[in-house]
Enzyme design. Structure first.
Site, PDB file in Angstrom:
ATOM      1  N   ASN A 478      57.691 -23.204 -39.916  1.00  0.00           N
ATOM      2  CA  ASN A 478      59.090 -22.849 -40.107  1.00  0.00           C
ATOM      3  C   ASN A 478      59.380 -22.650 -41.589  1.00  0.00           C
ATOM      4  OD1 ASN A 478      62.148 -22.893 -39.279  1.00  0.00           O
ATOM      5  ND2 ASN A 478      61.978 -24.363 -40.966  1.00  0.00           N
ATOM      6  N   GLU A 479      59.656 -21.411 -41.973  1.00  0.00           N
ATOM      7  CA  GLU A 479      60.201 -21.052 -43.284  1.00  0.00           C
ATOM      8  C   GLU A 479      59.304 -21.405 -44.474  1.00  0.00           C
ATOM      9  OE1 GLU A 479      64.952 -21.295 -42.089  1.00  0.00           O
ATOM     10  OE2 GLU A 479      64.138 -22.743 -43.513  1.00  0.00           O
ATOM     11  N   VAL A 480      58.020 -21.564 -44.262  1.00  0.00           N
ATOM     12  CA  VAL A 480      57.153 -21.903 -45.392  1.00  0.00           C
ATOM     13  C   VAL A 480      56.941 -20.691 -46.304  1.00  0.00           C
ATOM     14  CG1 VAL A 480      54.911 -22.806 -46.087  1.00  0.00           C
ATOM     15  CG2 VAL A 480      56.079 -23.788 -44.110  1.00  0.00           C
ATOM     16  N   SER A 525      57.967 -18.438 -39.081  1.00  0.00           N
ATOM     17  CA  SER A 525      59.307 -17.991 -38.708  1.00  0.00           C
ATOM     18  C   SER A 525      60.229 -18.249 -39.896  1.00  0.00           C
ATOM     19  CB  SER A 525      59.815 -18.751 -37.486  1.00  0.00           C
ATOM     20  OG  SER A 525      61.080 -18.276 -37.082  1.00  0.00           O
TER      21      SER A 525
END
Length: 889
Positions: A478-480, A525
């Site tokens: 998530n959002e890395v 994502s």
């Protein structure tokens, strides 16, 4: 100064030595005596405290139940599965961490090393098996495990099963197991001190360096969750006996053809002996016998003619076929849904007018040949205390998701891979699952050791979950990728951190492809898709996107009309919980959103300011604390409804909306649509309508039109659209009325609707001035009906901010007309229109068939209430309350 002769000095020293020796001997005797007494006391205690008989089923000695927890000079009972906080609460050693500001006083719990221990009996015959393996699930996190005082293994990763061979240290009769869990706070700090370069951790963590440990990152706090740093054993614990071979995982592949479905079952074994292990596979009533040699998997193939296909909810049924794989020592049962699932991530045709422009790229979930518009929300752990993550909580939340017409949930990467029951329930209910790997909003080490451990984790989890038909795709994090631009270090040395990210993410993708070649491994994502590491945050043309300009950026709700995402997997707006939930964590003296207690239950910096600022744009300032809470939920519902309704009209360009977030893990102001404890916010009731299979929506658009003289002019138009997500077509009528705020119908329209499966139709595109000569003096109400005349969807549209509209005061009459037990019928009526009409049954948990609706004077409504526990008409009538927008000022 006098001098002592040497001989006298020597004699004195000899006497002192003799005296010291005597004292040492006396001290030793005392210690021996005390030790003997302790041993005697322990022996007597052992004799006086008989253990319950060993529970052995299917060659497994169950060690769940009552344990002892020690640490911080405490020794208390603890239930396993369970966590440290739950044990301390049960023993009344700490206050409720969710009450007022107690959470901040309990940081010492996470800074303490804890030991879980228990004694258990082992029958003599149990020791006769070739292999005795200790297995601990969800061991959080860094721990040493001892059996009868002998170290048997070390745990480093909550997301992997701890296993250790213990046959050599067990004995017949009484045995003892100890699990010594090191403080995650201390371990993370020690590891950070050894880094060769800094690895930024999410600022949402109130305790740093949690990204260096393989445990849920939200344990250290998030912008919706408390910082408690729990530790414990959250899953099953036991000793498994085997003489031939254990089953480590069971996976399936499906081939769908005109003749049926060919199902290949693969069983991965851990052999105990070198001779072939017999394996039996039973599927769809057919049995096959195999032999597995060494570490080679066993495979069996079955063909199902005339299969019953599994569908996402809203598209068909969810039949599940039983599968059993067994060896003489082990047995694994699965329920298989037969479906063909594809993730379509294709580039659009190049625009001839702009050939240099990067083409768009789709993200569409296709099931059994049907493109599914994914409707749902993002999921976080259902409680900050793992001991409270019960089957009942999972069932209640997922049932609420289905009741609101959702067909997908996204398991967010800062929490945990969920328990088996979560995926079983999603299989049964037809909820698709977007499964993040557990990495979120931080950078991560790129050492060989860390990457290898993460690869083992992902391999183990994917093999565990692979047979579930609900899982649509695996996602790397998530959002890395986006986080590369958040931190000073990553902005200064982007190449360093991008290479580190690439090393980890590519290895995880390889593992995903090997463990499950049947599904796509989506890198992150948001992102454009596999092999594409562009920052997907601002690119709504490709893959999935996260859109936070309305909440974090402070833009108006109309900003949602400015973007056209392909699949929006995160967007959200906050609200406060209801007064009923506030009472569970705050005293009446705290009932002010600026009070220290309410602010401690608001974890997003500036969150309250954003809510109030948006009030000033759209609503009149509410009177009183309870109305303030209610209007915040009205505002949240309208924010998300604005986005979803518009984006659904964009299909097939946009094929998914997952709002942030479905649930809370403690009572808090947040983006959730369901409050902690399970009560629906207004947003969840609106979701039931804006996620309805067939829906009508209206939205204003400013468009540039060519005038007769060739000039360009911007005009404001109203688009009215009907959307059909079903596999079947829809025929019916859309009735649209313009009413004043007294309820008088000023104008009416009727449109014939004929929508093919999976389509949208614009039935009206008219100048706003024609529809509403004075936008603040009237509203539009729509009623979509099928060919039988039944209403399938209602909606209400304002074209001016609510604060500019002179709503008419009205008293709503709500009467319980029938029912008993858990189902009741309530009649609701009002003399003039009421908006966001909200029914509550205070103190009686349950859900209403419709809520936060527009109540028209000529259309009284009958609403069903389903109580979660039996009650009576009289009790429900006493608890029933009604609120609507005009009452709040």
């Amino acid at each position: 100064m006098s001098m002592i002769p040497d001989e006298r000095r020597t004699g004195c020293l000899a006497k002192l030595a003799a005296g010291g020796l005597f004292l040492l001997l006396c001290l030793a005797a005392v210690l021996l005596f005390l030790s003997s007494r302790r041993e005697l006391a322990a022996t007597l205690a052992e004799a006086e405290t008989p253990l319950p008989p060993a529970v052995i089923e299917d060659l497994r000695l169950d060690l769940a139940g009552s344990w002892e927890l020690t640490g911080h000079d405490l020794a208390i009972p603890a239930a396993i599965p369970g966590d440290v906080f739950s044990a301390l609460l049960a023993a009344e050693k700490i206050p409720d961490p969710y009450w007022r500001r107690n959470e901040g006083t309990l940081r010492w719990v996470g800074e303490t090393d804890w030991t879980f221990a228990r004694d258990f009996l082992v029958p003599e015959e149990f020791l006769g098996h070739r292999s005795l393996e200790l297995e601990i699930q969800d061991l959080d996190t860094v721990a040493e495990v001892l059996v009868n005082g002998q170290p048997v293994g070390h745990a480093e990763n909550m997301f992997r099963v701890f296993r250790a061979e213990v046959g050599s240290v067990l004995k017949a009769g009484r045995n003892r197991i100890e699990v010594r869990i090191a403080s995650a706070v201390k371990v993370a700090k020690d590891r950070a001190a050894k880094l060769s370069y800094p690895i930024p951790n999410s600022g949402n963590n109130l305790v740093p360096y949690m990204n260096l440990l393989r445990k849920p990152q939200c344990h250290a706090g998030w912008d919706w969750g408390p910082c408690l740093i729990p530790a414990g054993i959250y899953g099953d614990v036991g000793i498994r006996a085997a003489d031939e071979g254990r089953i480590r995982s069971v996976r399936t592949r499906q081939e769908h053809t005109a003749d049926g479905v060919k199902v290949t079952v693969t069983a991965d074994l851990a052999p105990v002996v070198e001779v072939p292990v017999p394996v039996t596979v039973v599927f769809n009533g057919e049995k096959q016998y195999l032999k597995a040699t060494g570490n080679q998997p066993a495979e069996a193939t079955f063909t199902v003619h005339h299969p019953q296909l599994w569908w996402p909810v809203g598209y068909g049924d969810q039949p599940l076929y039983d599968l059993t794989v067994s060896t003489p020592d082990d047995s694994v049962r699965r329920r298989i849904g037969l479906r063909k699932l594809e993730v379509i991530n294709q580039e659009d045709p190049i625009d001839p007018a702009n050939p240099g422009k990067l083409p768009g790229k789709s993200l569409t979930i296709r099931v059994n040949g049907v493109d599914v518009f994914c409707k749902g929300a993002d999921w976080i752990p259902c409680d900050a205390l793992p001991g409270r993550q019960t089957p009942e909580r999972y069932r209640d939340l997922l049932d609420s998701a289905v009741a609101a017409n959702m067909n997908m949930v996204r398991i967010w990467g800062g929490g945990r891979y969920e328990r088996d029951i979560f995926y079983d329930l999603c299989d049964e209910r037809g909820l698709l699952v977007w499964q993040d790997m557990m990495f979120a909003c931080s950078m991560y080490p790129a050492t060989d050791e860390f990457i290898a451990e993460c690869c083992r984790e992902v391999d183990e989890q994917i093999r565990r979950l692979q047979t579930h038909p609900c899982i649509a795709l695996w996602c790397g994090d998530n959002e890395v990728i986006g986080a590369l631009g958040w931190y000073d270090q990553t902005r200064r040395e982007r190449d360093l951190y991008l290479v580190a990210y690439d090393r980890l993410n590519r290895e995880l993708a390889k593992v995903g492809a090997q463990a499950d070649p049947t599904r796509m491994f989506w890198p992150s994502s948001p992102s454009d898709g596999p092999g594409d590491f562009r920052n997907g945050w601002r690119n709504f043309e490709r893959g999935d996107s996260h859109y936070w300009d309305v909440w974090h950026g402070g833009k108006s709700f109309e900003a949602y009309y400015d973007i056209k995402p392909r699949f929006c997997s995160e967007f959200g707006y906050q609200s406060f919980p209801s007064l009923e939930t506030v009472r569970t964590f705050a005293e009446e003296g705290d009932w002010n959103v600026s009070s220290p207690v309410l602010e401690s239950h608001q974890r997003n910096d500036g969150g309250n300011t954003r809510i109030v600022d948006m009030f000033m744009r759209y609503f009149r300032m509410p009177d009183g604390f309870e109305n303030f809470l209610y209007v915040s939920q009205v505002q949240q519902a309208m924010a998300i409804q604005t986005a979803v309704e518009y984006w659904r009209t964009l299909r097939p360009r946009c094929m998914g909306t997952l709002f942030w977030q479905l649930n809370d893990n403690w009572p808090v102001a947040s983006w959730s649509s369901i409050e902690y404890g399970g009560k629906w916010k207004l947003l969840q009731s609106h979701a039931k309508r804006f996620y309805a299979p067939v829906m009508a929506a209206a939205y204003p658009q400013t468009v540039e039109e060519t005038q007769p003289d060739g000039s360009k002019k911007k005009v404001r138009r109203l688009a009215v659209c009907v959307v059909n997500d079903r596999r079947e077509g829809f025929q019916g009528t859309l009735e649209l009325t313009r009413r004043d705020f007294a309820g008088t119908v000023e104008r009416a329209w009727r449109f014939e609707v004929d929508l093919p499966p999976g389509s949208t139709q614009r039935v009206l595109f008219d100048l706003c001035e024609d529809m509403l000569p004075k936008a603040e003096e009237a509203f539009l109400a729509s009623d979509l009906r099928d060919t039988a005349g039944a209403s399938v969807h209602r909606n209400t549209f304002f074209l001016a901010p609510y604060k500019r509209c002179e709503l008419v005061p009205a008293k709503v009459e709500a009467t319980v007309v029938s029912g008993e037990g858990d189902r009741f019928l309530i009649r609701v009526a009002a003399p003039t229109p009421t908006f966001f009409t909200w029914l509550e049954a205070t103190g009686i948990p349950g859900t209403f068939s419709d809520n936060s609706f527009t109540l028209l004077p000529d259309e009284p409504r009958e609403i069903e209430f389903r109580a979660k526990q039996p009650t009576s008409q009289r009790e429900l009538a006493k608890a029933l309350r009604v609120t609507h927008l005009r009452e709040t000022y």
